[in-house]
Design an enzyme around this catalytic site. Structure first.
Site, PDB file in Angstrom:
ATOM      1  N   HIS A   1     -21.926  55.544 -77.186  1.00 29.65           N
ATOM      2  CA  HIS A   1     -22.547  56.700 -77.808  1.00 29.65           C
ATOM      3  C   HIS A   1     -24.262  56.243 -77.416  1.00 29.65           C
ATOM      4  CE1 HIS A   1     -24.499  59.264 -80.904  1.00 29.65           C
ATOM      5  NE2 HIS A   1     -23.255  60.159 -80.612  1.00 29.65           N
TER       6      HIS A   1
ATOM      7  N   ASP B   1     -15.187  61.151 -81.434  1.00 29.62           N
ATOM      8  CA  ASP B   1     -14.169  61.765 -80.803  1.00 29.62           C
ATOM      9  C   ASP B   1     -13.037  61.242 -80.702  1.00 29.62           C
ATOM     10  OD1 ASP B   1     -16.919  63.398 -78.726  1.00 29.62           O
ATOM     11  OD2 ASP B   1     -15.558  64.507 -79.894  1.00 29.62           O
TER      12      ASP B   1
HETATM   13  C1  SDX Z   1     -20.206  62.932 -78.616  1.00 32.83           C
HETATM   14  O1  SDX Z   1     -25.278  62.562 -78.972  1.00 32.83           O
HETATM   15  C2  SDX Z   1     -24.508  62.877 -80.007  1.00 32.83           C
HETATM   16  O2  SDX Z   1     -24.942  62.767 -81.043  1.00 32.83           O
HETATM   17  C3  SDX Z   1     -23.184  63.216 -79.400  1.00 32.83           C
HETATM   18  C4  SDX Z   1     -22.213  63.512 -80.767  1.00 32.83           C
HETATM   19  C5  SDX Z   1     -22.618  64.538 -81.535  1.00 32.83           C
HETATM   20  O3  SDX Z   1     -21.998  64.593 -82.546  1.00 32.83           O
HETATM   21  O4  SDX Z   1     -23.196  65.436 -81.195  1.00 32.83           O
HETATM   22  O5  SDX Z   1     -21.984  62.183 -81.290  1.00 32.83           O
HETATM   23  C6  SDX Z   1     -20.690  63.876 -79.879  1.00 32.83           C
HETATM   24  O6  SDX Z   1     -20.690  63.438 -77.702  1.00 32.83           O
HETATM   25  C7  SDX Z   1     -19.970  61.735 -78.591  1.00 32.83           C
HETATM   26  C8  SDX Z   1     -19.905  61.028 -77.229  1.00 32.83           C
HETATM   27  C9  SDX Z   1     -18.531  61.728 -76.595  1.00 32.83           C
HETATM   28  N1  SDX Z   1     -18.593  61.155 -75.377  1.00 32.83           N
HETATM   29  C10 SDX Z   1     -17.529  60.128 -74.957  1.00 32.83           C
HETATM   30  O7  SDX Z   1     -16.880  59.562 -75.662  1.00 32.83           O
HETATM   31  C11 SDX Z   1     -17.591  60.021 -73.377  1.00 32.83           C
HETATM   32  C12 SDX Z   1     -17.310  58.517 -73.233  1.00 32.83           C
HETATM   33  N2  SDX Z   1     -18.574  57.946 -73.402  1.00 32.83           N
HETATM   34  C13 SDX Z   1     -19.704  57.788 -72.276  1.00 32.83           C
HETATM   35  O8  SDX Z   1     -19.609  58.697 -71.484  1.00 32.83           O
HETATM   36  C14 SDX Z   1     -20.945  57.419 -72.837  1.00 32.83           C
HETATM   37  O9  SDX Z   1     -20.605  56.364 -73.865  1.00 32.83           O
HETATM   38  C15 SDX Z   1     -22.016  58.335 -73.565  1.00 32.83           C
HETATM   39  C16 SDX Z   1     -22.229  59.444 -72.612  1.00 32.83           C
HETATM   40  C17 SDX Z   1     -21.284  58.960 -74.680  1.00 32.83           C
HETATM   41  C18 SDX Z   1     -23.379  57.713 -73.595  1.00 32.83           C
HETATM   42  O10 SDX Z   1     -23.622  57.519 -72.526  1.00 32.83           O
HETATM   43  P1  SDX Z   1     -25.166  56.679 -72.199  1.00 32.83           P
HETATM   44  O11 SDX Z   1     -25.929  56.492 -73.494  1.00 32.83           O
HETATM   45  O12 SDX Z   1     -25.679  57.341 -71.097  1.00 32.83           O
HETATM   46  O13 SDX Z   1     -24.830  55.060 -71.788  1.00 32.83           O
HETATM   47  P2  SDX Z   1     -24.525  54.790 -70.657  1.00 32.83           P
HETATM   48  O14 SDX Z   1     -23.825  55.319 -69.741  1.00 32.83           O
HETATM   49  O15 SDX Z   1     -25.941  54.320 -69.974  1.00 32.83           O
HETATM   50  O16 SDX Z   1     -23.612  53.245 -70.650  1.00 32.83           O
HETATM   51  C19 SDX Z   1     -24.424  52.094 -70.785  1.00 32.83           C
HETATM   52  C20 SDX Z   1     -23.125  51.024 -70.294  1.00 32.83           C
HETATM   53  C21 SDX Z   1     -22.868  51.444 -68.675  1.00 32.83           C
HETATM   54  O17 SDX Z   1     -22.497  50.324 -68.165  1.00 32.83           O
HETATM   55  P3  SDX Z   1     -23.533  49.176 -67.349  1.00 32.83           P
HETATM   56  O18 SDX Z   1     -24.105  50.247 -66.432  1.00 32.83           O
HETATM   57  O19 SDX Z   1     -24.459  48.698 -68.322  1.00 32.83           O
HETATM   58  O20 SDX Z   1     -22.459  48.293 -66.783  1.00 32.83           O
HETATM   59  O21 SDX Z   1     -21.989  51.327 -71.182  1.00 32.83           O
HETATM   60  C22 SDX Z   1     -20.972  51.833 -70.143  1.00 32.83           C
HETATM   61  C23 SDX Z   1     -21.495  52.260 -68.911  1.00 32.83           C
HETATM   62  O22 SDX Z   1     -20.947  52.234 -67.853  1.00 32.83           O
HETATM   63  N3  SDX Z   1     -20.323  52.672 -70.966  1.00 32.83           N
HETATM   64  C24 SDX Z   1     -18.804  52.760 -70.828  1.00 32.83           C
HETATM   65  C25 SDX Z   1     -18.694  53.716 -71.797  1.00 32.83           C
HETATM   66  N4  SDX Z   1     -19.702  54.200 -72.235  1.00 32.83           N
HETATM   67  C26 SDX Z   1     -20.639  53.697 -71.614  1.00 32.83           C
HETATM   68  N5  SDX Z   1     -17.930  51.975 -70.350  1.00 32.83           N
HETATM   69  C27 SDX Z   1     -16.626  52.480 -70.521  1.00 32.83           C
HETATM   70  N6  SDX Z   1     -16.249  53.308 -71.185  1.00 32.83           N
HETATM   71  C28 SDX Z   1     -17.240  54.206 -71.885  1.00 32.83           C
HETATM   72  N7  SDX Z   1     -16.958  55.138 -72.713  1.00 32.83           N
END
Ligand code: SDX
Length: 429
Positions: free
Chosen positions: A307, A364
């Site tokens: 998140h 989710d």
């Molecule tokens: C919702 O914003 C809100 O409030 C949203 C929400 C709401 O109520 O409106 O809460 C609802 O959208 C919840 C999120 C649902 N999405 C997912 O579950 C999809 C999976 N999650 C990721 O796509 C991600 O965690 C996000 C999109 C939710 C957040 O992305 P960020 O903040 O841009 O984080 P990032 O991509 O910069 O990640 C930081 C690191 C990265 O690794 P490094 O580059 O440091 O090596 O964490 C890793 C990412 O690759 N990472 C994950 C991951 N999420 C982040 N690795 C594996 N699996 C994951 N789910």
């Protein structure tokens, strides 16, 4: 000074006031940065940028706190209902019993849609995605209420109470009609004797001579699901609603844009992606370990995890996890996906990759298991999220529309494109 900050650019210092929120969070007020220094900030994804002052919700991501108008989500989940929480989110205080009764009656009275809108469904292919149908139907809904969708803020606000109740009610009806159209089934009229969530399940699943009966507490579980999705600060879709509202667009157009933003798999589309991920793991006979390995190698995302704001457990995920177990027990369903989800959660929470990046289950992760148990098809999951988020979108539109000082949202950029500059001097013609 304690309540100001300084940015040093080159040999110059520039001072800016600090704005402090009710919960102690602090923001450097850089609204004069470009005028003073010629510089802008660059914050791709807005992870460090506040777009507004808001009184609606508060999240402390480090501590896993979510409050709506000051009330903790855990207390609302235990003691409130979706419509009461919707009223709180929109109007800023919990309603008296009379006000809640009046609000519920207004929502109930708007359950049906104009018969003209039924023909819109005939134009969609049966394989159209429900979110595509929902966004277009919500925007076209405004065409039936021109007095509420005039794009004249004063006029649209004068009709706000009715348009808010109307949207909260009809988003549910449109969703159920979308399901019925895609199934090739006749539409089911709303039943005014049923509460909000049960009326939705009735419109989804009742058949002639076989009215839907909620024998397992499914409508209570759905009401809780919707309550938990009511609002969530400036997430992608709510920020989109505010962006569209900032140009003066009416409430219908703004929430329709919110639906489009919510659809993406990184946002509201994640609840569908979680179930597909769990089903893939189940079909592969894996316990999730292979999936976690892929996620750690950057080959896949563990959907429902991570998140932008929560760097602790999403409080909604905790509540939904328990609720999905209760619903499955009540229905006597032993869903292997729940066991896989719980294994994934345990494994990830102990794994250095996820611990280091503070990746926890989000709203989710378990919601799809709950919706699946209630009988909602996977492709309708994000529509369910939209129904729940409607009060938050409405409240944020209202906050912009009522603020006479609100400005159109128009971010700057850093240009990194071509520097040709002269049409006539292009060599490669
Ligand atoms: C919702 O914003 C809100 O409030 C949203 C929400 C709401 O109520 O409106 O809460 C609802 O959208 C919840 C999120 C649902 N999405 C997912 O579950 C999809 C999976 N999650 C990721 O796509 C991600 O965690 C996000 C999109 C939710 C957040 O992305 P960020 O903040 O841009 O984080 P990032 O991509 O910069 O990640 C930081 C690191 C990265 O690794 P490094 O580059 O440091 O090596 O964490 C890793 C990412 O690759 N990472 C994950 C991951 N999420 C982040 N690795 C594996 N699996 C994951 N789910």
């Amino acid at each position: 000074m304690e309540n100001s900050g300084t940015i040093r650019i080159g040999n110059e210092n520039f001072d800016f006031p600090i704005i402090e929120g009710i919960e102690g969070e602090r923001a450097l007020d850089t609204r004069t940065l470009r005028a003073k220094s010629g510089c802008i900030t660059f914050d791709e994804g807005y992870g460090n940028t506040g777009s507004c002052l808001s009184e609606i919700s508060f999240i402390n991501g480090e501590k896993g706190i979510l409050r709506h108008r000051g009330y903790p989500i855990e207390q609302l989940a235990e003691h409130s209902s979706f419509l009461e929480t919707a009223y709180l989110v929109i109007y800023g205080q919990l309603p008296t019993a009379d006000k809640l009764a009046a609000f519920c009656a207004e929502v109930r009275n708007h359950s049906s849609i104009h018969t003209g809108m039924r023909h819109h469904f005939e134009g969609f292919p049966s394989n159209a995605h429900p979110m595509a149908i929902l966004s277009s139907m919500l925007n076209s809904l405004g065409a039936y209420y021109p007095e509420m969708s005039s794009n004249n803020r004063e006029q649209d606000l004068a009709h706000f109470d009715e348009s808010a109740a109307l949207l909260i009610s009809k988003v549910r009806t449109i969703a159920a009609m979308t399901f019925r159209m895609k199934q090739g089934l006749p539409f089911v009229f709303p039943d005014h004797s049923r509460r909000y969530a049960e009326n939705f399940l009735h419109m989804m699943f009742s058949e002639p001579y076989n009215d839907y009966q909620d024998t397992s507490g499914a409508s209570n579980a759905l009401d809780l699901f919707l309550l938990l999705h009511a609002d969530h600060e400036q997430n992608c879709s709510t920020s989109t609603v505010r962006m569209v509202a900032s140009g003066g667009a009416n409430l219908f157009a703004s929430v329709s844009a919110g639906v489009c933003a919510l659809w993406g798999p990184s946002h509201g589309g994640a609840n569908m992606a979680v179930i597909k991920m769990l089903e893939e793991i189940h079909a592969a006979g894996d316990d999730g370990s292979r999936f976690i390995k892929d996620a750690k190698e950057g080959k896949a995302k563990l959907m429902g995890f991570g998140h932008r704001v929560y760097k602790n457990y999403d409080p909604r995920a905790k509540i939904l996890g328990k609720s999905s177990e209760r619903v499955l027990e009540g229905l006597g369903i032993n869903d292997p996906l729940l066991d896989i989800a719980k294994h994934l959660e345990r494994a990830a929470l102990e794994d250095e990759y996820f611990v280091k990046r503070k990746l926890y289950p989000n709203v989710d992760f378990y919601s799809g298991i709950l919706l699946k148990a209630i009988g909602i098809p996977v492709e309708m999951f994000t529509v369910m999220f939209a129904i729940g988020r409607m009060p938050g979108w409405i409240a944020n539109w209202k906050e912009i529309a009522e603020n006479s000082k609100s400005r159109i949202h128009r971010p700057r950029q850093v240009y990194t494109g071509s520097a040709i500059r002269d049409y006539l001097k292009v060599d490669e013609r």
